[in-house]
Design an enzyme around this catalytic site. Structure first.
Site, PDB file in Angstrom:
ATOM      1  N   CYS A 124       0.838  -1.204   0.000  1.00 35.12           N
ATOM      2  CA  CYS A 124       0.000   0.000   0.000  1.00 35.12           C
ATOM      3  C   CYS A 124       0.871   1.252   0.000  1.00 35.12           C
ATOM      4  CB  CYS A 124      -0.915   0.001   1.218  1.00 35.12           C
ATOM      5  SG  CYS A 124      -2.044  -1.382   1.256  1.00 35.12           S
ATOM      6  N   ALA A 130      -0.711  10.765  -4.839  1.00 31.56           N
ATOM      7  CA  ALA A 130       0.712  10.396  -4.752  1.00 31.56           C
ATOM      8  C   ALA A 130       0.938   9.085  -5.501  1.00 31.56           C
ATOM      9  CB  ALA A 130       1.140  10.259  -3.283  1.00 31.56           C
ATOM     10  N   ASP A 240      13.125  -1.689  -6.476  1.00 28.70           N
ATOM     11  CA  ASP A 240      14.312  -2.174  -7.203  1.00 28.70           C
ATOM     12  C   ASP A 240      14.225  -3.692  -7.378  1.00 28.70           C
ATOM     13  OD1 ASP A 240      15.407   0.339  -7.352  1.00 28.70           O
ATOM     14  OD2 ASP A 240      16.936   0.016  -5.801  1.00 28.70           O
ATOM     15  N   GLY A 339      -4.660  -9.735 -37.873  1.00 27.41           N
ATOM     16  CA  GLY A 339      -5.598  -8.899 -38.626  1.00 27.41           C
ATOM     17  C   GLY A 339      -6.943  -8.764 -37.911  1.00 27.41           C
ATOM     18  N   GLU A 363       3.888  -0.086 -11.016  1.00 28.26           N
ATOM     19  CA  GLU A 363       5.225  -0.327 -10.437  1.00 28.26           C
ATOM     20  C   GLU A 363       6.198   0.769 -10.896  1.00 28.26           C
ATOM     21  OE1 GLU A 363       4.574  -3.316  -8.967  1.00 28.26           O
ATOM     22  OE2 GLU A 363       6.493  -4.099  -8.253  1.00 28.26           O
ATOM     23  N   GLY A 364       5.646   1.976 -11.100  1.00 30.58           N
ATOM     24  CA  GLY A 364       6.421   3.094 -11.626  1.00 30.58           C
ATOM     25  C   GLY A 364       6.222   3.173 -13.127  1.00 30.58           C
ATOM     26  N   THR A 365       5.708   4.302 -13.621  1.00 31.64           N
ATOM     27  CA  THR A 365       5.487   4.431 -15.068  1.00 31.64           C
ATOM     28  C   THR A 365       6.818   4.281 -15.797  1.00 31.64           C
ATOM     29  OG1 THR A 365       5.908   6.804 -15.070  1.00 31.64           O
ATOM     30  CG2 THR A 365       3.619   6.118 -14.669  1.00 31.64           C
TER      31      THR A 365
HETATM   32  N1  COS Z   1      17.559   2.716  -3.137  1.00 33.13           N
HETATM   33  C1  COS Z   1      17.903   3.330  -1.981  1.00 33.13           C
HETATM   34  N2  COS Z   1      17.690   4.643  -1.751  1.00 33.13           N
HETATM   35  C2  COS Z   1      17.121   5.346  -2.735  1.00 33.13           C
HETATM   36  C3  COS Z   1      16.753   4.790  -3.963  1.00 33.13           C
HETATM   37  C4  COS Z   1      17.007   3.414  -4.155  1.00 33.13           C
HETATM   38  N3  COS Z   1      16.680   2.791  -5.291  1.00 33.13           N
HETATM   39  N4  COS Z   1      16.202   5.744  -4.744  1.00 33.13           N
HETATM   40  C5  COS Z   1      16.234   6.881  -4.032  1.00 33.13           C
HETATM   41  N5  COS Z   1      16.795   6.648  -2.825  1.00 33.13           N
HETATM   42  C6  COS Z   1      17.039   7.619  -1.766  1.00 33.13           C
HETATM   43  C7  COS Z   1      17.934   8.758  -2.243  1.00 33.13           C
HETATM   44  O1  COS Z   1      19.291   8.413  -2.070  1.00 33.13           O
HETATM   45  C8  COS Z   1      17.516   9.880  -1.334  1.00 33.13           C
HETATM   46  O2  COS Z   1      18.116   9.688  -0.083  1.00 33.13           O
HETATM   47  P1  COS Z   1      18.464  10.938   0.910  1.00 33.13           P
HETATM   48  O3  COS Z   1      17.167  11.541   1.339  1.00 33.13           O
HETATM   49  O4  COS Z   1      19.194  10.302   2.051  1.00 33.13           O
HETATM   50  O5  COS Z   1      19.302  11.880   0.101  1.00 33.13           O
HETATM   51  C9  COS Z   1      16.025   9.661  -1.158  1.00 33.13           C
HETATM   52  O6  COS Z   1      15.796   8.260  -1.426  1.00 33.13           O
HETATM   53  C10 COS Z   1      15.175  10.493  -2.087  1.00 33.13           C
HETATM   54  O7  COS Z   1      15.567  10.233  -3.414  1.00 33.13           O
HETATM   55  P2  COS Z   1      15.159  11.152  -4.636  1.00 33.13           P
HETATM   56  O8  COS Z   1      15.498  12.581  -4.307  1.00 33.13           O
HETATM   57  O9  COS Z   1      15.744  10.559  -5.866  1.00 33.13           O
HETATM   58  O10 COS Z   1      13.564  11.007  -4.645  1.00 33.13           O
HETATM   59  P3  COS Z   1      12.472  11.672  -5.590  1.00 33.13           P
HETATM   60  O11 COS Z   1      11.407  12.216  -4.726  1.00 33.13           O
HETATM   61  O12 COS Z   1      13.107  12.529  -6.619  1.00 33.13           O
HETATM   62  O13 COS Z   1      11.793  10.389  -6.287  1.00 33.13           O
HETATM   63  C11 COS Z   1      11.489   8.594  -7.782  1.00 33.13           C
HETATM   64  C12 COS Z   1      12.449   9.394  -6.897  1.00 33.13           C
HETATM   65  C13 COS Z   1      10.666   9.450  -8.730  1.00 33.13           C
HETATM   66  C14 COS Z   1      12.384   7.671  -8.593  1.00 33.13           C
HETATM   67  C15 COS Z   1      10.586   7.764  -6.871  1.00 33.13           C
HETATM   68  O14 COS Z   1       9.659   8.587  -6.185  1.00 33.13           O
HETATM   69  C16 COS Z   1       9.818   6.682  -7.606  1.00 33.13           C
HETATM   70  O15 COS Z   1      10.350   5.600  -7.871  1.00 33.13           O
HETATM   71  N6  COS Z   1       8.544   6.926  -7.911  1.00 33.13           N
HETATM   72  C17 COS Z   1       7.690   5.937  -8.538  1.00 33.13           C
HETATM   73  C18 COS Z   1       6.954   5.207  -7.485  1.00 33.13           C
HETATM   74  C19 COS Z   1       6.317   3.987  -7.998  1.00 33.13           C
HETATM   75  O16 COS Z   1       6.949   3.120  -8.571  1.00 33.13           O
HETATM   76  N7  COS Z   1       5.009   3.884  -7.771  1.00 33.13           N
HETATM   77  C20 COS Z   1       4.278   2.739  -8.164  1.00 33.13           C
HETATM   78  C21 COS Z   1       3.543   2.236  -7.003  1.00 33.13           C
HETATM   79  S1  COS Z   1       4.004   0.722  -6.485  1.00 33.13           S
HETATM   80  S2  COS Z   1       2.906  -0.508  -7.475  1.00 33.13           S
END
Ligand code: COS
Length: 379
Positions: A124, A130, A240, A339, A363-365
């Site tokens: 969740c 968001a 990841d 077709g 799972e992230g666009t």
């Molecule tokens: N592993 C470990 N730490 C991570 C990480 C990763 N893969 N990615 C980011 N972080 C950490 C960063 O190092 C940073 O740490 P500090 O606060 O200590 O500096 C922190 O997390 C924030 O990172 P960042 O500034 O890159 O975050 P953003 O808000 O810019 O967002 C994205 C990053 C857009 C990549 C992220 O919000 C994302 O993946 N969004 C998509 C979400 C998603 O997949 N939703 C689908 C729902 S699940 S079905």
């Protein structure tokens, strides 16, 4: 050394899953899609063959399989029905935060019970406001004595109405943005947990996708994962890991699309010969096959890196993006090869095309995946 061969054990796992998926899932896939029906029976049978909790370590009652093995399984499920693959995989997704951030005591408390039966978990994270922007979540968690009180609404949650255990992300200090987010394990029968109506989706209609609502939900403080306020990182680490599995299911859709197109091209006679003899069709089939193989290699690389204990943010984002786009492209091409028949529900390819679309979104666009790749390149 680079070796793309599967071990004998992994080949047996692939055969077992393929045989299960083609016997128990593929024959009912069209019905589940048409009726938008979630099948607990499939969950029960998948549990019986020992695969439901495959990614959970054996010491906690799971199957102890690696990410690569998870990808092998997910491809077979995706080839049979992406909606079913999605809800079986969402169980692992829901449990992964606990595997990453749970204390040994909490794992011992929750996992053996969950893994002892055909139970599902759900992840969740997403909220109405968001999605890509995880840090914008409005669900809150407040400490009250030795409990946390959670309030908020999560939406588009796979297994939302059928899970018995949720991993829930909530902000303890909204003024701190992502640095205030924590992750909590919440049993579905906790007072104050409810769910909304089932979403009526374009594809992957077998999956139960809903809002999950938390109204003054009290959980013991020990149900918070990690050190607390590290939920954003737990979410990113979870994604990841999970993106390779989701990508593998997309490879399954693409493979099934290709197989259907090849079979049809050999049978369909136009201008006095099977259309497979036409170079226009042959080039399409070849391009489809190239994409499927390339997507699978990216998936296996991402999963393998994870299994080696290496960070795979970039590689899992690449795999998820490429495999999702591949599923969409190859399913669309399969419709084209068939077709007019491809556009009809008598053949499975129109479903593959609808199911594939979600692989470019959830799972992230795929735009977010490109952002992750670019961030890693430019770091
Ligand atoms: N592993 C470990 N730490 C991570 C990480 C990763 N893969 N990615 C980011 N972080 C950490 C960063 O190092 C940073 O740490 P500090 O606060 O200590 O500096 C922190 O997390 C924030 O990172 P960042 O500034 O890159 O975050 P953003 O808000 O810019 O967002 C994205 C990053 C857009 C990549 C992220 O919000 C994302 O993946 N969004 C998509 C979400 C998603 O997949 N939703 C689908 C729902 S699940 S079905």
């Amino acid at each position: 050394m680079v070796d793309f061969r599967l071990t004998e054990e992994q080949q047996r796992l692939r055969e077992l899953t393929r045989e299960f998926a083609q016997r128990e899932i593929a024959p009912v896939a069209a019905e589940l899609d048409r009726e938008q029906k979630f099948s607990q029976e499939i969950v029960d049978k998948y549990f019986e063959i020992g695969l439901l909790h495959s990614a959970v370590p054996e010491e906690h009652g799971g199957g102890g399989l690696s990410s690569l093995e998870g990808a092998i399984i997910a491809e077979e499920l995706g080839a049979a029905c992406a909606g079913v693959a999605s809800y079986l995989g969402a169980n692992i997704l829901g449990l992964t935060p606990l595997l990453i951030g749970g204390s040994p005591e909490l794992k011992a408390e929750l996992l053996p019970k969950h893994c002892a039966g055909p139970n599902l978990a759900a992840f969740c994270l997403t909220e109405p406001g968001a999605g890509s922007d995880v840090a914008a979540m409005r669900t809150t968690a407040a400490l009250a004595g030795d409990e946390f009180v959670i309030n908020g609404t999560k939406h588009f949650i796979t297994n939302g109405g059928v899970a018995s255990l949720y991993s829930v992300f909530a902000n303890e200090a909204p003024e701190l943005g992502h640095k205030g987010i924590s992750c909590f394990m919440v049993p579905a029968n906790t007072p104050g947990v409810s769910h909304g109506k089932k979403e009526d989706k374009m594809g992957q209609r077998a999956a139960d996708t809903r809002e999950v609502i938390f109204e003054n939900v009290h959980v013991p403080a020990r149900y918070r994962l990690g050190k607390g306020r590290d939920g954003f990182k737990i979410a990113m680490l979870t994604l990841d890991d999970s993106r390779a599995g989701v990508a593998a299911a997309a490879v399954g859709i693409a493979r099934a699309s290709l197989e259907t197109a090849v079979k049809y091209a050999k049978e369909r006679v136009q201008f006095g010969k099977p259309i497979a003899h036409l170079q226009g069709i042959q080039f399409m089939l070849a391009d489809m096959a190239i994409r499927v193989e390339a997507a699978r290699l990216l998936v296996w690389q991402a999963a393998n890196l994870h299994d080696q204990g290496c960070r795979n943010s970039k590689e899992s984002a690449m795999a998820k993006c490429f495999a999702g786009d591949t599923a969409m492209q190859v399913a669309t091409d399969a419709v084209q090869v068939l077709g007019g028949y491809g556009y009809m529900k008598d053949y499975p390819v129109e479903k593959y095309m609808r199911d594939a679309k979600l692989h470019q979104i959830y799972e992230g666009t795929n735009q977010i995946q490109r952002l992750v790749v670019a961030n890693e390149l430019l770091r």
